[in-house]
Design a protein around this motif. Structure first.
Motif, mmCIF file in Angstrom:
data_model
loop_
_atom_site.group_PDB
_atom_site.id
_atom_site.type_symbol
_atom_site.label_atom_id
_atom_site.label_comp_id
_atom_site.label_asym_id
_atom_site.label_seq_id
_atom_site.Cartn_x
_atom_site.Cartn_y
_atom_site.Cartn_z
ATOM 1 N N MET A 1 0.597 -1.375 -0.033
ATOM 2 C CA MET A 1 -0.081 -0.003 0.138
ATOM 3 C C MET A 1 0.855 1.198 -0.097
ATOM 4 S SD MET A 1 -3.093 -0.562 -0.271
ATOM 5 C CE MET A 1 -4.013 0.776 0.538
ATOM 6 N N TYR A 2 2.060 1.180 0.730
ATOM 7 C CA TYR A 2 2.689 2.427 0.814
ATOM 8 C C TYR A 2 3.239 3.234 -0.637
ATOM 9 C CZ TYR A 2 6.523 5.622 1.492
ATOM 10 O OH TYR A 2 7.418 6.776 1.292
ATOM 11 N N PRO A 3 3.850 2.527 -1.406
ATOM 12 C CA PRO A 3 4.156 3.184 -2.817
ATOM 13 C C PRO A 3 3.118 3.846 -3.465
ATOM 14 C CG PRO A 3 5.323 1.132 -2.208
ATOM 15 C CD PRO A 3 4.247 1.041 -1.525
ATOM 16 N N VAL A 4 1.820 3.168 -3.289
ATOM 17 C CA VAL A 4 0.610 3.856 -4.160
ATOM 18 C C VAL A 4 0.233 5.089 -3.572
ATOM 19 C CG1 VAL A 4 -1.619 3.228 -4.436
ATOM 20 C CG2 VAL A 4 -0.062 1.523 -4.443
ATOM 21 N N LEU A 5 0.365 5.199 -2.174
ATOM 22 C CA LEU A 5 -0.090 6.303 -1.689
ATOM 23 C C LEU A 5 1.022 7.659 -1.744
ATOM 24 C CD1 LEU A 5 -2.201 4.469 1.061
ATOM 25 C CD2 LEU A 5 -3.230 6.083 -0.450
ATOM 26 N N ALA A 6 2.168 7.060 -1.653
ATOM 27 C CA ALA A 6 3.377 8.027 -1.748
ATOM 28 C C ALA A 6 3.413 8.706 -3.346
ATOM 29 C CB ALA A 6 4.560 7.147 -1.756
ATOM 30 N N LYS A 7 2.656 8.418 -4.123
ATOM 31 C CA LYS A 7 2.509 8.881 -5.387
ATOM 32 C C LYS A 7 1.488 9.802 -5.745
ATOM 33 C CE LYS A 7 4.296 5.021 -8.267
ATOM 34 N NZ LYS A 7 3.922 4.139 -9.247
ATOM 35 N N VAL A 8 0.647 9.993 -4.541
ATOM 36 C CA VAL A 8 -0.368 11.003 -4.739
ATOM 37 C C VAL A 8 -0.004 12.482 -4.594
ATOM 38 C CG1 VAL A 8 -2.692 11.531 -3.718
ATOM 39 C CG2 VAL A 8 -2.099 9.293 -3.867
ATOM 40 N N ARG A 9 -0.440 13.351 -5.467
ATOM 41 C CA ARG A 9 -0.014 14.708 -5.367
ATOM 42 C C ARG A 9 -1.311 15.254 -4.414
ATOM 43 N NH1 ARG A 9 1.742 16.856 -11.183
ATOM 44 N NH2 ARG A 9 3.810 15.774 -11.499
ATOM 45 N N TYR A 10 -1.024 15.366 -2.992
ATOM 46 C CA TYR A 10 -2.176 15.746 -2.094
ATOM 47 C C TYR A 10 -2.278 17.062 -2.226
ATOM 48 C CZ TYR A 10 -1.401 11.026 -0.172
ATOM 49 O OH TYR A 10 -1.204 9.830 0.049
ATOM 50 N N ASP A 11 -1.529 18.033 -2.644
ATOM 51 C CA ASP A 11 -1.632 19.385 -2.669
ATOM 52 C C ASP A 11 -2.494 19.975 -4.161
ATOM 53 O OD1 ASP A 11 0.459 18.562 -4.649
ATOM 54 O OD2 ASP A 11 1.216 20.580 -4.988
ATOM 55 N N LYS A 12 -2.859 19.074 -4.774
ATOM 56 C CA LYS A 12 -4.019 19.344 -5.880
ATOM 57 C C LYS A 12 -5.320 18.869 -5.675
ATOM 58 C CE LYS A 12 -0.346 19.924 -8.769
ATOM 59 N NZ LYS A 12 -0.332 21.259 -9.636
ATOM 60 N N VAL A 13 -5.529 18.479 -4.375
ATOM 61 C CA VAL A 13 -7.050 18.211 -4.147
ATOM 62 C C VAL A 13 -7.855 19.390 -4.405
ATOM 63 C CG1 VAL A 13 -8.520 17.590 -2.452
ATOM 64 C CG2 VAL A 13 -6.268 16.408 -2.573
ATOM 65 N N THR A 14 -7.792 20.766 -3.784
ATOM 66 C CA THR A 14 -8.565 21.646 -4.138
ATOM 67 C C THR A 14 -8.603 21.965 -5.480
ATOM 68 O OG1 THR A 14 -6.749 23.077 -3.709
ATOM 69 C CG2 THR A 14 -8.019 22.597 -1.733
ATOM 70 N N ALA A 15 -7.781 21.849 -6.420
ATOM 71 C CA ALA A 15 -7.789 22.266 -7.760
ATOM 72 C C ALA A 15 -9.003 21.820 -8.603
ATOM 73 C CB ALA A 15 -6.603 21.750 -8.671
ATOM 74 N N VAL A 16 -9.697 20.405 -8.211
ATOM 75 C CA VAL A 16 -10.734 20.054 -8.974
ATOM 76 C C VAL A 16 -11.986 20.721 -8.932
ATOM 77 C CG1 VAL A 16 -11.910 18.389 -7.233
ATOM 78 C CG2 VAL A 16 -11.763 17.837 -9.482
ATOM 79 N N THR A 17 -12.097 21.718 -7.722
ATOM 80 C CA THR A 17 -13.389 22.315 -7.586
ATOM 81 C C THR A 17 -13.606 23.322 -8.611
ATOM 82 O OG1 THR A 17 -11.839 24.046 -6.397
ATOM 83 C CG2 THR A 17 -12.944 22.320 -5.185
ATOM 84 N N GLY A 18 -12.698 23.234 -9.657
ATOM 85 C CA GLY A 18 -12.921 24.385 -10.722
ATOM 86 C C GLY A 18 -13.597 24.056 -11.711
ATOM 87 N N ASP A 19 -13.952 22.425 -11.472
ATOM 88 C CA ASP A 19 -14.763 21.863 -12.705
ATOM 89 C C ASP A 19 -15.957 20.735 -11.841
ATOM 90 O OD1 ASP A 19 -16.030 20.328 -14.729
ATOM 91 O OD2 ASP A 19 -14.156 19.890 -15.846
ATOM 92 N N LYS A 20 -17.263 21.464 -11.470
ATOM 93 C CA LYS A 20 -18.004 20.689 -10.812
ATOM 94 C C LYS A 20 -18.519 19.442 -11.382
ATOM 95 C CE LYS A 20 -18.146 23.968 -7.518
ATOM 96 N NZ LYS A 20 -17.552 23.779 -6.266
ATOM 97 N N ARG A 21 -18.742 19.794 -12.803
ATOM 98 C CA ARG A 21 -19.138 18.570 -13.624
ATOM 99 C C ARG A 21 -18.267 17.216 -13.371
ATOM 100 N NH1 ARG A 21 -18.949 20.835 -19.420
ATOM 101 N NH2 ARG A 21 -16.673 21.375 -18.690
ATOM 102 N N LEU A 22 -16.940 17.514 -13.473
ATOM 103 C CA LEU A 22 -16.107 16.394 -13.122
ATOM 104 C C LEU A 22 -16.037 15.793 -11.890
ATOM 105 C CD1 LEU A 22 -13.792 14.524 -14.314
ATOM 106 C CD2 LEU A 22 -12.164 16.317 -13.513
ATOM 107 N N LEU A 23 -15.911 16.920 -10.797
ATOM 108 C CA LEU A 23 -16.123 16.280 -9.324
ATOM 109 C C LEU A 23 -17.436 15.782 -9.000
ATOM 110 C CD1 LEU A 23 -15.150 16.530 -6.488
ATOM 111 C CD2 LEU A 23 -15.997 18.590 -6.162
#
Length: 365
Positions: free
Chosen positions: A68-90
């Protein structure tokens, strides 16, 4: 769990590494190796039982955490808020992942496995574990929106800590009771599921977040993603294969006596992946999303976090349980099916969206 070979031009089509390209083969060999180990090396089950803590085999638990660790080490956690710009996708992604996906797997599990409660429960656990790893690979190969995929993966990673246990309680205990379905006395402890989610998802999630934060702070993102991640990435596969060997060593007698059970587990999985992917792509097109974001929506909807499903099944029901076996069959089916859907997606880019898929994807580093 998987990684992409580095390419000098970020706009080029990514390629699966040799390890990833042959993943179904490695899984098959691990299964065979586990069956042989259980059959010709007596005392394996007793040895694993002697290394248990709280009902969980320590070697298997270590394999799961390494996976599990390498999978979660790859996530860019700082990008979470960026998706709020596209409500359709979210919104469409949340609906497909947390409403449609679990409900569809519940229906398929009860339709195809009404007489096999352990396998049925294992499939439902797979349906509840939303993809947080390989979707990035399939999305890149299909020239989807890389940053959108990273955001959706991050959201799923955090959301699963809370949602998995609640949905598990609902689909395994509440809903069957409402529908008058017989669970054959199968007892499900929501607290046991919650505990295992916190251990096998919470611990590696905290470690993955910490390693990214500290790694980028000290050495920068370029070093972290170009140097650190390629080093730890393969360990996810090693952890998975190690776990599969031990599981099949314990499952050997059951598989030898009921080989067609594996086939029965595979059929609803095939149906599930096909329906979820098609629904995601068509939903994106209907909502007016471009090809890159539509294909991202499709793959995030179709993929599942089988690592978490296996971990929860083992922690809750035991390594020799039918639930664990159903979870292990998941990646064996998912990998070749979603690789095939990459080619379907590239075809759909030109036929349905009228675009060049390589130009459509945002292949930002």
């Amino acid at each position: 769990m998987q990684h992409v070979e580095a390419v000098s031009d970020v706009s080029a089509t990514p390629r699966l590494s040799t390890l990833d390209r042959w993943l179904p083969v490695w899984i098959g060999l691990a299964m065979i190796g586990g069956l042989l180990l259980g059959r010709f090396v007596p005392g394996v089950a007793d040895l694993l039982a002697g290394l248990e803590v709280g009902g969980i085999s320590v070697p298997i638990a270590l394999g799961l955490l390494v996976m599990m660790y390498p999978v979660l080490a790859k996530v860019r956690y700082d990008k979470v808020t960026a998706v709020t710009g596209d409500k359709r996708l979210l919104i469409s992604s949340l609906v497909l992942n947390w409403l449609v996906g679990p409900a569809l797997m519940f229906v398929l599990a009860w339709t195809f496995l009404p007489d096999l409660p352990e396998y049925r429960t294992g499939l439902i656990l797979v349906g509840l574990a939303r993809c947080i790893a390989m979707v990035v690979i399939w999305n890149d190969l299909a020239c989807g929106d890389r940053e959108a995929a990273a955001v959706l993966v991050a959201i799923n990673s955090v959301f699963q800590v809370v949602a998995f246990s609640l949905l598990g309680w609902f689909y395994l205990t509440v809903l069957p009771g409402w529908l008058g379905l017989h669970t054959e006395g199968l007892e499900i402890s929501v607290w046991q599921i919650t505990l295992n989610v916190l251990i096998f998802l919470g611990v590696p999630l905290a470690a993955g977040f910490a390693s990214r934060h500290l790694g980028e702070r000290r050495r920068g993102r370029v070093w972290y993603e170009a140097e650190f991640l390629p080093r730890v990435g393969p360990w996810a596969l090693y952890g998975l294969l190690f776990t599969i060997v031990l599981l099949f060593a314990l499952q050997g007698d059951q598989i030898a006596q009921h080989p067609w059970d594996v086939v029965r587990i595979a059929v609803p999985l095939l149906v599930y992946f096909a329906i979820m992917w098609c629904t995601g792509l068509l939903a994106g097109r209907a909502l007016g999303l471009n090809y890159a974001r539509s294909t991202t929506l499709a793959f995030t909807a179709a993929g599942n976090n089988f690592e978490l499903a296996i971990a929860v099944a083992i922690g809750t029901f035991g390594a020799a349980s039918g639930q664990a076996l159903a979870g292990v069959v998941g990646p064996l089916i998912e990998v070749p099916v979603l690789v095939g859907l990459v080619y379907v997606s590239l075809w759909a880019a030109r036929r349905w969206f009228g675009t060049d898929p390589r130009a459509a994807g945002r292949m930002s580093p």
